[in-house]
Structures are given as C-alpha cells and as structure tokens.
Design an enzyme around this catalytic site. Structure first.
Site, PDB file in Angstrom:
ATOM      1  N   ARG A 156      40.122  37.626  38.517  1.00  0.00           N
ATOM      2  CA  ARG A 156      41.132  37.706  39.112  1.00  0.00           C
ATOM      3  C   ARG A 156      40.674  39.290  39.173  1.00  0.00           C
ATOM      4  O   ARG A 156      40.488  40.385  40.137  1.00  0.00           O
ATOM      5  CB  ARG A 156      41.670  37.296  39.298  1.00  0.00           C
ATOM      6  CG  ARG A 156      42.800  37.738  40.668  1.00  0.00           C
ATOM      7  CD  ARG A 156      43.749  36.640  40.655  1.00  0.00           C
ATOM      8  NE  ARG A 156      44.590  36.927  41.377  1.00  0.00           N
ATOM      9  CZ  ARG A 156      46.383  37.275  41.467  1.00  0.00           C
ATOM     10  NH1 ARG A 156      46.469  37.246  40.298  1.00  0.00           N
ATOM     11  NH2 ARG A 156      46.985  37.469  42.476  1.00  0.00           N
ATOM     12  N   HIS A 207      39.707  42.303  42.166  1.00  0.00           N
ATOM     13  CA  HIS A 207      40.634  43.233  42.625  1.00  0.00           C
ATOM     14  C   HIS A 207      40.520  44.331  42.201  1.00  0.00           C
ATOM     15  O   HIS A 207      40.658  45.449  43.991  1.00  0.00           O
ATOM     16  CB  HIS A 207      41.813  42.727  41.941  1.00  0.00           C
ATOM     17  CG  HIS A 207      42.571  41.788  42.482  1.00  0.00           C
ATOM     18  ND1 HIS A 207      44.320  42.439  43.664  1.00  0.00           N
ATOM     19  CD2 HIS A 207      42.264  40.357  42.788  1.00  0.00           C
ATOM     20  CE1 HIS A 207      44.237  40.340  43.875  1.00  0.00           C
ATOM     21  NE2 HIS A 207      43.294  39.749  44.049  1.00  0.00           N
ATOM     22  N   ASN A 213      48.377  43.449  43.330  1.00  0.00           N
ATOM     23  CA  ASN A 213      48.521  43.614  41.449  1.00  0.00           C
ATOM     24  C   ASN A 213      49.310  43.063  40.878  1.00  0.00           C
ATOM     25  O   ASN A 213      49.053  43.329  39.864  1.00  0.00           O
ATOM     26  CB  ASN A 213      47.628  45.136  41.878  1.00  0.00           C
ATOM     27  CG  ASN A 213      46.362  45.067  42.383  1.00  0.00           C
ATOM     28  OD1 ASN A 213      45.729  43.571  42.613  1.00  0.00           O
ATOM     29  ND2 ASN A 213      45.831  45.793  42.526  1.00  0.00           N
ATOM     30  N   HIS A 235      37.141  30.331  42.108  1.00  0.00           N
ATOM     31  CA  HIS A 235      38.880  29.248  42.391  1.00  0.00           C
ATOM     32  C   HIS A 235      38.937  27.877  41.336  1.00  0.00           C
ATOM     33  O   HIS A 235      39.564  27.286  41.054  1.00  0.00           O
ATOM     34  CB  HIS A 235      39.203  29.164  43.655  1.00  0.00           C
ATOM     35  CG  HIS A 235      39.281  30.533  44.247  1.00  0.00           C
ATOM     36  ND1 HIS A 235      40.074  30.308  45.790  1.00  0.00           N
ATOM     37  CD2 HIS A 235      39.887  32.321  44.014  1.00  0.00           C
ATOM     38  CE1 HIS A 235      40.505  31.916  46.352  1.00  0.00           C
ATOM     39  NE2 HIS A 235      39.717  32.672  44.750  1.00  0.00           N
TER      40      HIS A 235
END
Length: 317
Positions: free
Chosen positions: A58, A62, A91, A191
């Site tokens: 993740r 990002h 974040n 995911h």
C-alpha cells in the site's frame, strides 16, 4: 526502408531516457549485497509481523501513484516543509511496520555501502520481495531511481483514487497516468491481502439509507459480522477488517471471487464487480489465477518505473 524509418521515429518518441538508466544490476559493483540485505530483512520482518507485506504494498502504491516512485512519501513535515506527503490525511493510516522495514533496510545498506542506494529503490525491491514471499508473482525490478527533491501533501489528494468515487472518477485517476483499465483492475487485486479500517466502509454497514441500515449489495451475513467488528470504530479509529476473510495473508485471486459474491468491503469493490468495463476482467481473474498473476506482475513493473527521477532530477536521500 520506410518501415525502418518509422520504427526509429517511434523509438525516439516512446523510449524514456530515464528508463534507459535503470537496470536490474544497477548496484552489482557499488553495493553487491543490496539484494541479499533486502531479502534477509524482508524475511525477518514478515515472519514476525505478517501484516508487513500488505502495508508495504500500500505504501508503494501511494508513493508511486503520487507523482512517481520517488520515496517522497517517506518525507515527514518539518518547519521548512510543513506539508510533506507523509502527513497528508490519506497517508496517516499507512502501516507503521511498512515504514519500519524500509528504515531498517536503509540503515543496513548505509553500513554496507554508504550514500549509494536510494530509498525509492529500497521501496520497489522490498515490495517485490514481500509480494513473492506471501505467494504472489515474481517480477523484475529495475534499479537506479533517485529520491524526489520535493514532497507536498497537495499532490496526494490529486492523485489517489478513493473508495467513495464513481467508477468513472476511479478509472480517470489511472488512465490520466497512462494505465489501462485492465492494469487498474490487476493492481486493485492487491486487496487480496491486508485489511481496511472500518471508517472506510462504515457508510455501507451503518445508516446506509432511510430504508436500510446496510448496503443491500453487501452480503448480509458479512454485513452482520462487520457491524459487530466495527461497532465502536468512532471511538477506536484503528478498528479494521480483513479485505479477504478466507486467506487474508496469502496473495491469490480470492479478492475477485469475493467481490463477485458481495464480499468486498468498499463501495469501489462493488462497482468493480458490476461495471461493464471492469466486470469481464474481474470474472477472468476470478477463474484464472495464472492470468491475474501475469497481469499483476506486468502492471507492477510498469507502476514501479512510473514518474521516476534519475540523474540531477533526484538524490540519494
């Protein structure tokens, strides 16, 4: 002859000078233990904290989707730069263990070969090794990125897709960066590991509408369980649920089977499973894990070199 000339013109237009500077053996002579140091730290951390893989994956997304894979996300705000990416509200929920493993690897590399390896290369290599360790596909990681000279939280909001967006809006976030819809769906398959905080899907399980407490597109038994798990989420923002209840720590294609059966946590999961532009891809990945792995690996290779900085456009931070 005409074809040859056209081909050369195509190459001159499409071939990025920055990409030309990257290769998998970039540190072969300057830091020969680079891959070994990353691999050993990854094994130790993931073995101790199984959620590390999802957290780093993740973090990687990002960072890369926000102006490129340049480690600008690792920069904290200071008096001179009070609005760094790391402190953007989107974040703040990133995993502390994800930052921890990157810092540990950076420290180990600074002892072995000071001022040689960029943080952006560490993030890219660590992500690949963790994906592979939890059962995902192997893909090549080209090295030689430099770290960004800029970190601004305003760029985060402009770049990240959000779970409450329409599918048109989500697709635009990817296509505007030259990623196809198929690549978007493949990357969303990340995911299949990790968890999502309750606040991200609370609108689907509490006070959904005047006629229903829960989103009717959500599996009813799952919704009931989520309501119990998340009942105090407003008091404890850390409350979360696994993205994939069946195999939360294994990288597989279960996510796609889940969302086809109303078992996705986010509204965007549901939209992915019903939108005519994405559903056929979701169905294909649900049936054939090999195809998903192949597409995911290709999409990750592409993402890992998106917006990279080389030469004087960056630094080894």
């Amino acid at each position: 002859m005409a074809f040859h000339i056209l081909f050369l013109i195509f190459l001159s237009i499409s071939f990025s000078p920055s990409l030309a500077k990257l290769n998998i053996d970039y540190y072969k002579t300057t830091c020969p233990d680079f891959q070994k140091i990353v691999r050993e730290n990854v094994f130790t951390k993931q073995s101790a904290v199984p959620a590390t893989a999802a957290g780093v994956l993740r973090l990687f997304f990002h960072d890369c989707i926000t102006e490129g894979c340049d480690a600008s996300l690792l920069v904290s705000s200071t008096a001179y730069n009070p609005h760094a990416e790391r402190d953007a509200d989107l974040n703040l929920s990133l995993s502390g263990d994800a930052f921890d493993i990157i810092i540990k690897i950076k420290n180990a590399l600074e002892l072995a070969c000071p001022n040689i390896v960029s943080c952006s290369d560490i993030v890219a290599q660590t992500t690949r090794d963790l994906v592979k360790m939890v059962g995902g596909p192997f893909y090549q990681v080209r090295l030689g990125r430099k770290d960004s000279l800029i970190s601004n939280d305003l760029r985060v909001h402009a770049s990240l897709p959000l779970p409450n967006m329409t599918m048109d809006q989500i697709i635009e976030k990817f296509t505007s960066k030259n990623f196809t819809i198929r690549e978007m769906v493949a990357l969303t398959g990340a995911h299949t590991i990790g968890f999502t905080h309750c606040k991200e899907f609370s609108n689907r399980i509490f006070n959904f509408s005047k006629t229903s407490q829960v989103d009717p597109t959500l599996n009813s038994k799952m919704a009931e369980g989520l309501r119990q798990v998340c009942q105090n989420y407003t008091l404890d923002p850390s409350m979360a649920a696994f993205n994939d209840m069946r195999s939360p720590s294994k990288f597989d294609n279960a996510y796609f089977n889940n969302i086809l059966n109303g078992l996705g946590l986010l509204t965007s999961d549901y939209l992915l499973s019903v939108d005519p532009r994405t559903r056929p891809i979701v169905e294909q990945y649900a049936k054939d894990e090999k195809v998903f792995f192949q597409d995911f690996a290709k999409a990750m290779e592409k993402l890992s070199v998106f917006g990279i900085k080389t030469g004087r456009k960056g630094e080894v931070a």
